[in-house]
Design an enzyme around this catalytic site. Structure first.
Site, PDB file in Angstrom:
ATOM      1  N   PHE A 282      16.379   6.066  -5.492  1.00 32.01           N
ATOM      2  CA  PHE A 282      14.723   5.414  -5.514  1.00 32.01           C
ATOM      3  C   PHE A 282      14.876   3.876  -5.228  1.00 32.01           C
ATOM      4  O   PHE A 282      14.347   3.487  -4.177  1.00 32.01           O
ATOM      5  CB  PHE A 282      14.051   5.888  -6.630  1.00 32.01           C
ATOM      6  CG  PHE A 282      12.978   5.113  -7.109  1.00 32.01           C
ATOM      7  CD1 PHE A 282      12.038   4.907  -6.062  1.00 32.01           C
ATOM      8  CD2 PHE A 282      12.753   4.644  -8.276  1.00 32.01           C
ATOM      9  CE1 PHE A 282      10.869   4.190  -6.516  1.00 32.01           C
ATOM     10  CE2 PHE A 282      11.706   4.044  -8.675  1.00 32.01           C
ATOM     11  CZ  PHE A 282      10.677   3.592  -7.570  1.00 32.01           C
TER      12      PHE A 282
ATOM     13  N   LYS B  95      30.767   7.957 -17.775  1.00 30.77           N
ATOM     14  CA  LYS B  95      31.856   7.366 -17.044  1.00 30.77           C
ATOM     15  C   LYS B  95      31.280   6.773 -15.901  1.00 30.77           C
ATOM     16  O   LYS B  95      31.892   5.896 -15.507  1.00 30.77           O
ATOM     17  CB  LYS B  95      32.374   8.720 -16.524  1.00 30.77           C
ATOM     18  CG  LYS B  95      33.501   9.285 -17.436  1.00 30.77           C
ATOM     19  CD  LYS B  95      34.076  10.460 -16.612  1.00 30.77           C
ATOM     20  CE  LYS B  95      34.893  11.240 -17.770  1.00 30.77           C
ATOM     21  NZ  LYS B  95      35.685  12.356 -17.078  1.00 30.77           N
TER      22      LYS B  95
ATOM     23  N   TYR C 104      23.228   7.382 -21.741  1.00 29.84           N
ATOM     24  CA  TYR C 104      22.601   6.197 -20.919  1.00 29.84           C
ATOM     25  C   TYR C 104      22.718   5.132 -21.578  1.00 29.84           C
ATOM     26  O   TYR C 104      23.111   3.921 -21.241  1.00 29.84           O
ATOM     27  CB  TYR C 104      21.431   6.864 -20.554  1.00 29.84           C
ATOM     28  CG  TYR C 104      20.592   6.100 -19.373  1.00 29.84           C
ATOM     29  CD1 TYR C 104      21.088   5.786 -18.116  1.00 29.84           C
ATOM     30  CD2 TYR C 104      19.345   5.216 -20.090  1.00 29.84           C
ATOM     31  CE1 TYR C 104      20.158   5.030 -17.332  1.00 29.84           C
ATOM     32  CE2 TYR C 104      18.837   4.573 -18.985  1.00 29.84           C
ATOM     33  CZ  TYR C 104      19.165   4.503 -17.656  1.00 29.84           C
ATOM     34  OH  TYR C 104      18.619   3.599 -16.606  1.00 29.84           O
TER      35      TYR C 104
HETATM   36  P1  NAD Z   1      17.968   7.317  -8.803  1.00 29.66           P
HETATM   37  O1  NAD Z   1      18.680   8.689  -9.595  1.00 29.66           O
HETATM   38  O2  NAD Z   1      17.284   7.507  -7.765  1.00 29.66           O
HETATM   39  O3  NAD Z   1      19.398   6.542  -8.389  1.00 29.66           O
HETATM   40  C1  NAD Z   1      20.352   6.411  -8.748  1.00 29.66           C
HETATM   41  C2  NAD Z   1      21.328   6.826  -7.587  1.00 29.66           C
HETATM   42  O4  NAD Z   1      22.690   6.685  -8.097  1.00 29.66           O
HETATM   43  C3  NAD Z   1      21.281   8.130  -7.007  1.00 29.66           C
HETATM   44  O5  NAD Z   1      21.163   7.887  -5.380  1.00 29.66           O
HETATM   45  C4  NAD Z   1      22.566   8.889  -7.399  1.00 29.66           C
HETATM   46  O6  NAD Z   1      22.710   9.850  -6.511  1.00 29.66           O
HETATM   47  C5  NAD Z   1      23.584   7.754  -7.546  1.00 29.66           C
HETATM   48  N1  NAD Z   1      24.698   8.018  -8.175  1.00 29.66           N
HETATM   49  C6  NAD Z   1      24.676   8.758  -9.668  1.00 29.66           C
HETATM   50  N2  NAD Z   1      25.815   8.754  -9.986  1.00 29.66           N
HETATM   51  C7  NAD Z   1      26.607   8.285  -9.071  1.00 29.66           C
HETATM   52  C8  NAD Z   1      28.072   8.123  -9.032  1.00 29.66           C
HETATM   53  N3  NAD Z   1      28.777   8.603 -10.191  1.00 29.66           N
HETATM   54  N4  NAD Z   1      28.668   7.480  -7.778  1.00 29.66           N
HETATM   55  C9  NAD Z   1      27.858   7.185  -7.132  1.00 29.66           C
HETATM   56  N5  NAD Z   1      26.541   7.431  -6.852  1.00 29.66           N
HETATM   57  C10 NAD Z   1      25.905   7.866  -8.138  1.00 29.66           C
HETATM   58  O7  NAD Z   1      17.355   6.316  -9.965  1.00 29.66           O
HETATM   59  P2  NAD Z   1      17.090   4.757  -9.839  1.00 29.66           P
HETATM   60  O8  NAD Z   1      15.372   5.061 -10.521  1.00 29.66           O
HETATM   61  O9  NAD Z   1      16.698   4.454  -8.530  1.00 29.66           O
HETATM   62  O10 NAD Z   1      17.829   4.071 -10.547  1.00 29.66           O
HETATM   63  C11 NAD Z   1      18.750   3.097 -10.103  1.00 29.66           C
HETATM   64  C12 NAD Z   1      19.295   2.302 -10.964  1.00 29.66           C
HETATM   65  O11 NAD Z   1      18.395   1.165 -11.665  1.00 29.66           O
HETATM   66  C13 NAD Z   1      19.889   2.943 -12.210  1.00 29.66           C
HETATM   67  O12 NAD Z   1      21.203   2.432 -12.617  1.00 29.66           O
HETATM   68  C14 NAD Z   1      18.988   2.797 -13.255  1.00 29.66           C
HETATM   69  O13 NAD Z   1      19.823   3.091 -14.507  1.00 29.66           O
HETATM   70  C15 NAD Z   1      18.432   1.543 -13.040  1.00 29.66           C
HETATM   71  N6  NAD Z   1      17.136   1.805 -13.779  1.00 29.66           N
HETATM   72  C16 NAD Z   1      16.128   2.340 -13.188  1.00 29.66           C
HETATM   73  C17 NAD Z   1      14.912   2.318 -13.588  1.00 29.66           C
HETATM   74  C18 NAD Z   1      13.496   2.954 -13.342  1.00 29.66           C
HETATM   75  O14 NAD Z   1      12.537   2.976 -13.834  1.00 29.66           O
HETATM   76  N7  NAD Z   1      13.663   3.469 -12.029  1.00 29.66           N
HETATM   77  C19 NAD Z   1      14.671   1.959 -14.986  1.00 29.66           C
HETATM   78  C20 NAD Z   1      15.806   1.128 -15.676  1.00 29.66           C
HETATM   79  C21 NAD Z   1      16.998   1.062 -15.170  1.00 29.66           C
END
Ligand code: NAD
Ligand code: UDP
Length: 324
Positions: free
Chosen positions: A15, A93, A147
């Site tokens: 996202f 991990k 997490y």
């Molecule tokens: P999301 O799940 O859409 O995106 C995470 C992406 O990481 C996905 O495309 C997934 O396939 C990929 N991924 C997961 N594990 C992986 C691995 N081992 N190797 C390679 N790719 C991997 O979620 P998001 O909301 O876009 O979040 C992105 C980042 O922002 C994350 O690190 C999340 O912790 C952080 N974050 C997001 C929010 C939010 O509200 N959206 C809030 C706080 C932190």
């Protein structure tokens, strides 16, 4: 001289990652997107694949990766509670080994690296709103710990690589963010409520709905993340980023019902364990050092998100886990 940089975005098909890739590609940088598609689908980056300055590598960040880059945005990690709790050991991990692998690359390449940290490092906060100096109230053995503690350990690694190896780091603590390209089956509150409202299904509020969150629209968040990466080297964070306007889940449900013209009813389900009661960022540091302020009010952002949900074919989306 060209100002174009080689930029790696891990989790770049997700996202937030896909919106960031859009922005960096638009700025003319050479963008490498790394993702294992655990919680995302190709559709998020399909429009970028034909661009000459965009490249995709399917890879899991828990394994080493050898690339030559100038900047790294480390966003790879499942972010929705249902996703990160599905395989909690893998989540830990991804945070810890992913950070080590990317910090190692940053050290070798002398690249600047930005960590996508989270408001979850504050756990169920006893200080409200949360400032960066607050050390948090995390249950280290609860269902959210994989997490929360994984992200806390990643922050530790970032600061230790910075102090010990002079790696040029940035750490942003992201509060709840929403918008187009959220996975419709991620189980997060905004996607659940909109999906339910558009299908006329019951809107599931966990608990009595008095718990609060502060929701930031994705365009505001991408703006400040980009500013942070390009900001002064002596402002490394951690910095809170999010929209400080706070809403209860009941208020959110009512807005979604109204804006989508839905006839859905609100039903209550049990509150998950360790669900934080309240969350609101103090963004004074971001205001001061980055001159940033969110600009999209919840109503406006929700309308855009509802329009996007209306435009997609839900049958094309596979639920990454059964938790939604
Ligand atoms: P999301 O799940 O859409 O995106 C995470 C992406 O990481 C996905 O495309 C997934 O396939 C990929 N991924 C997961 N594990 C992986 C691995 N081992 N190797 C390679 N790719 C991997 O979620 P998001 O909301 O876009 O979040 C992105 C980042 O922002 C994350 O690190 C999340 O912790 C952080 N974050 C997001 C929010 C939010 O509200 N959206 C809030 C706080 C932190
Ligand atoms: N929530 C809810 N109904 C849902 C999904 C979530 O009431 O269908 C609540 C959840 O219990 C939490 C808040 O909405 O209090 C935000 O949940 P989300 O999973 O989006 O993110 P969190 O901030 O908890 O990581």
């Amino acid at each position: 001289m060209s100002t174009s940089k080689r930029i790696l975005v891990t989790g770049g098909a997700g996202f937030l990652g896909s919106h960031l890739c859009d922005r960096l590609v638009g700025q003319g940088h050479d963008v490498i997107c790394v993702d294992n598609f655990f919680t995302s689908q190709k559709v998020n980056i399909a429009h970028l694949l034909s661009k000459p300055n965009f490249e995709f590598i399917r890879h899991d960040v828990t394994h080493p990766l050898w690339l030559e880059v100038d900047e790294i945005y480390n966003a790879a990690c499942p972010a929705a509670p249902g996703h990160y709790q599905y395989n909690p050991i893998k989540t830990m991990k991804t945070s810890v080994l992913g950070a080590i692998n990317m910090l190692g690359m940053a050290k070798r390449c002398r690249a600047k690296i930005l960590q996508f940290s989270t408001s979850e490092v504050y756990g169920d906060p006893t200080e409200h709103p949360q400032k960066e100096t607050y050390r948090g109230n995390v249950n280290p053995i609860g269902p959210r710990a994989c997490y929360d503690e994984g992200k806390r350990a990643a922050e530790t690694l970032f600061f230790d690589y910075h102090r010990s190896n002079k790696v040029n780091i940035r750490v942003v603590r992201i509060f709840n963010t929403y918008g187009p390209r959220m996975h419709p089956y991620d189980g997060r509150v905004v996607s659940n409520f909109i999906r339910q409202a558009l299908r006329g299904e019951d809107i599931t509020i966990y608990g009595d709905g008095s718990q609060s969150r502060s929701f930031c629209f994705v365009s505001d968040l991408i703006e400040v993340i980009n500013r942070m990466m390009n900001g002064p080297d002596d402002f490394v964070g951690p910095v809170n980023i999010g929209n400080p306007t706070e809403f209860t889940m009941l208020e959110l449900a009512q807005q979604v019902i109204e804006l989508s013209g839905s006839r859905s009813r609100i039903v209550h389900k049990p509150l998950p364990a360790d669900d934080p009661l309240q969350r609101q960022p103090d963004i004074s540091l971001a205001r001061k050092h980055l001159g940033w302020e969110p600009t999209v009010p919840l109503r406006e952002g929700l309308k855009k998100t509802i329009d996007w949900f209306k435009s997609i074919d839900l049958s094309q989306y596979r639920a990454p886990t059964p938790n939604y």
